[in-house]
Scaffold this motif. Structure first.
Motif, short mmCIF file in Angstrom:
data_model
loop_
_atom_site.label_atom_id
_atom_site.label_comp_id
_atom_site.label_asym_id
_atom_site.label_seq_id
_atom_site.Cartn_x
_atom_site.Cartn_y
_atom_site.Cartn_z
N ARG A 336 66.16 -3.10 43.95
CA ARG A 336 67.50 -2.61 43.68
C ARG A 336 67.71 -2.62 42.18
O ARG A 336 67.41 -3.61 41.50
N HIS A 362 68.89 1.51 45.80
CA HIS A 362 67.68 0.96 46.42
C HIS A 362 66.57 1.98 46.26
O HIS A 362 66.76 3.17 46.54
N CYS A 371 73.99 3.34 46.29
CA CYS A 371 74.89 2.57 47.15
C CYS A 371 76.33 3.04 46.96
O CYS A 371 76.76 3.34 45.84
#
Length: 444
Positions: A336, A362, A371
Motif C-alpha cells: 500500500r 493497493h 482506495c
C-alpha cells in the motif's frame, strides 16, 4: 525480464537512486534499463554510473542509453519520467519576476505563478511522451515524477489513454518526521493519508492501535520540535491535521504565511532552532540571493567532476515508490502506498470529480487499486480546493494554449491573491510571458 525506460535520465542523482532501487530486488536484476535524455553529456555520465553499479554487483541487467525517446520507449514495460523543460532560465524568471510584485515563492514548482508557468511549458512535452507511449508501449504504466505533479497528471489523464501514476516522496518523508516528533519507530507508525499532492492530510496517525495526535500536539509545545516545522504545526493547530509538505514549501500554497515580509521574518525567527532556517525564506533547491543554486545547477555533473570510481555500488533501497510498484506488479507482492490518481468522483467525495488526488493505493499483480476515502473534513477539503482551482485552469491553459485561463489561474492562486491586485497580476503575467517567450511560443 522487463524493460524500464527512464525518460529524463540526465537527472543524475535521482536516476541513480531509482536504478539502485530497481536492482535492489533480485527478481528485477535482469531488467533492461533504457536511459534516455536529450543532453548527451549528462546521458553519458549516467550511463557510466549505471554500468558501474551493474558491473560492481555482477548483475545480469542490460543497460541502454539513447538520446532518441522513441528508441527508449519501444517495447517498454514501464516508463519513468523525471524531465525538466527549459533549463535554469525559465525557473529563474518564474521566481524572480513574481518577487518584484511581492509574491515571495519558496520553490515555485507546484502552485503559484511558478507552478502555473512550469505546467504550461512542461505539459506539451509530457503529452508528446505519452503519445509516443500510446504507439510504442501502450500497456506500459507511466510512473510520473515531474512537477507540477497534479497538473501534469491531470493533463495526461485528460488527453491520453496511458495509465499514469504520479509519485511523490513527501508522504514517506513526513511520516519519518512525525515518527521522530512523537518518538515512535518509523516502521511502527500507522497512518492514513489523503488529499492532493503536496497538500495531503494525515487523517489518522497511530501506534499499536493508539491515536498519536495527542502526542503530536504535545510535541508541538517543545520549542525545538516546533521550530523544525513551524508552518505545518501552525496549520495543524488551526485546521486539525498535519500536512505532507515541508514548512517552507507549504507556506507558498496558503495565503497566511508569505503575504508580507514581517510574517516571513516571524516564521524565520521562530525557526531559530533549525540549522537550515534560511531555507524557509528561500529554499536552496530553488533560489538563492547570490545565484549559487543556478550556478551549481548549470555545472552539476560536469564531466571533469565525475569519477566513476566514486560511484556508490551499494544496493541499499531508498524510500521512493517506483521500483516497489514495478516489483509488486511483476511479482504480486502486495503493497500500500499513496499515489496521485484521478478522483473520478469516488475517491475523495468532496473534491472535484476530475481532480488528481493523492490517496492510498493497493498495488499487486492485478494492478493499482486506489482506495475510497469518502469526505475529507470540510476545512481540509476547502484548503485543497483553493489549489485545485488553480490546477484546473492551468491545465486548461496548457492544453488549449489559452491565455485567459493562464491569467485566471494565477489570479486564483492563494499567495498571489494575498499580495497583488488583479491589475498587478496581469502585469506580472505580461512580464513572465515576455521573459519566457522562447519556452511558450504559442503565447508570444
Amino acid at each position: 525480464m522487463v524493460k524500464i525506460a527512464f525518460i529524463g535520465a540526465g537527472s543524475h542523482t535521482f536516476t541513480r537512486t531509482l536504478v539502485r532501487d530497481v536492482l535492489s530486488f533480485p527478481t528485477l536484476q535482469d531488467s533492461t534499463l533504457s536511459l534516455m535524455d536529450i543532453d548527451a553529456d549528462r546521458l553519458e555520465r549516467i550511463e557510466t554510473a549505471t554500468r558501474t553499479l551493474v558491473d560492481g554487483n555482477d548483475l545480469p541487467a542490460t543497460v541502454e542509453a539513447t538520446t532518441d525517446r522513441r528508441e527508449a520507449l519501444e517495447g517498454a514495460d514501464y516508463v519513468i519520467t523525471m524531465i525538466h523543460v527549459g533549463g535554469t532560465e525559465p525557473v529563474r524568471n518564474e521566481i524572480e519576476i513574481p518577487r518584484r510584485y511581492g509574491v515571495e515563492q519558496s520553490v515555485g514548482d507546484t502552485l503559484g505563478p511558478g507552478g502555473v508557468f512550469r505546467a504550461t511549458r512542461t505539459i506539451p512535452t509530457m503529452l508528446d511522451i505519452a503519445r509516443d507511449m500510446e504507439e510504442l508501449c501502450p500497456d506500459a504504466p507511466l510512473l510520473q515524477h515531474t512537477n507540477p505533479m497534479a497538473m501534469v497528471c491531470w493533463a495526461l489523464e485528460a488527453e491520453t489513454e496511458i495509465d499514469v501514476y504520479g509519485i511523490c516522496h513527501s508522504i514517506v518523508g513526513t511520516a519519518h518526521a512525525i515518527a521522530s516528533y512523537v518518538d515512535v519507530p518509523f516502521e511502527e507508525l500507522e497512518y492514513w493519508v489523503a488529499g492532493i499532492n503536496h497538500m495531503a492530510w494525515f487523517l489518522d496517525i497511530g501506534h499499536e492501535g493508539r491515536d498519536l495526535y495527542p502526542d503530536l500536539e504535545e510535541a508541538m509545545t517543545d520549542p525545538e520540535i516546533y521550530a523544525r516545522d513551524v508552518v505545518r504545526f501552525e496549520t495543524m493547530d488551526h485546521f486539525g491535521r498535519f500536512i505532507t509538505e515541508s514548512s517552507h514549501h507549504l507556506s507558498e500554497y496558503l495565503p497566511y504565511f508569505r503575504h508580507e515580509q514581517a510574517e516571513i521574518d516571524r516564521l524565520v525567527d521562530a525557526s531559530a532552532y533549525d540549522p537550515d532556517r534560511e531555507a524557509f525564506e528561500y529554499s536552496p533547491v530553488c533560489w538563492l540571493p547570490t545565484g549559487e543554486y543556478f550556478d551549481q545547477w548549470s555545472e552539476i555533473d560536469h564531466a571533469d567532476q565525475f569519477d566513476p570510481g566514486e560511484v556508490d555500488t551499494s544496493l541499499e533501497r531508498s524510500g521512493e515508490y517506483a521500483a516497489r510498484i514495478v516489483h509488486s506488479l511483476e511479482t504480486g507482492e502486495s503493497r500500500r502506498m499513496n499515489l496521485n490518481v484521478p478522483n473520478d468522483g469516488r475517491l475523495i467525495t468532496n473534491l472535484p470529480d476530475d481532480a488528481i488526488v493523492e490517496v492510498p493505493c493497493h498495488v499487486d499483480a492485478t494492478g493499482v487499486h486506489p482506495c475510497s476515502v469518502g469526505d475529507l473534513p470540510p476545512q481540509l477539503a476547502a484548503l485543497n480546493r483553493t489549489n485545485v482551482n488553480v490546477q484546473s485552469l492551468a491545465v486548461d491553459a496548457a492544453l488549449e494554449r489559452d491565455e485567459d485561463a493562464l491569467r485566471r489561474a494565477v489570479k486564483l492562486d492563494p499567495l498571489a491573491g494575498a499580495v497583488c491586485t488583479l491589475e498587478e497580476i496581469d502585469g506580472m503575467v505580461d512580464d513572465l510571458l515576455k521573459a519566457n517567450a522562447e519556452y511558450l511560443p504559442e503565447f508570444a
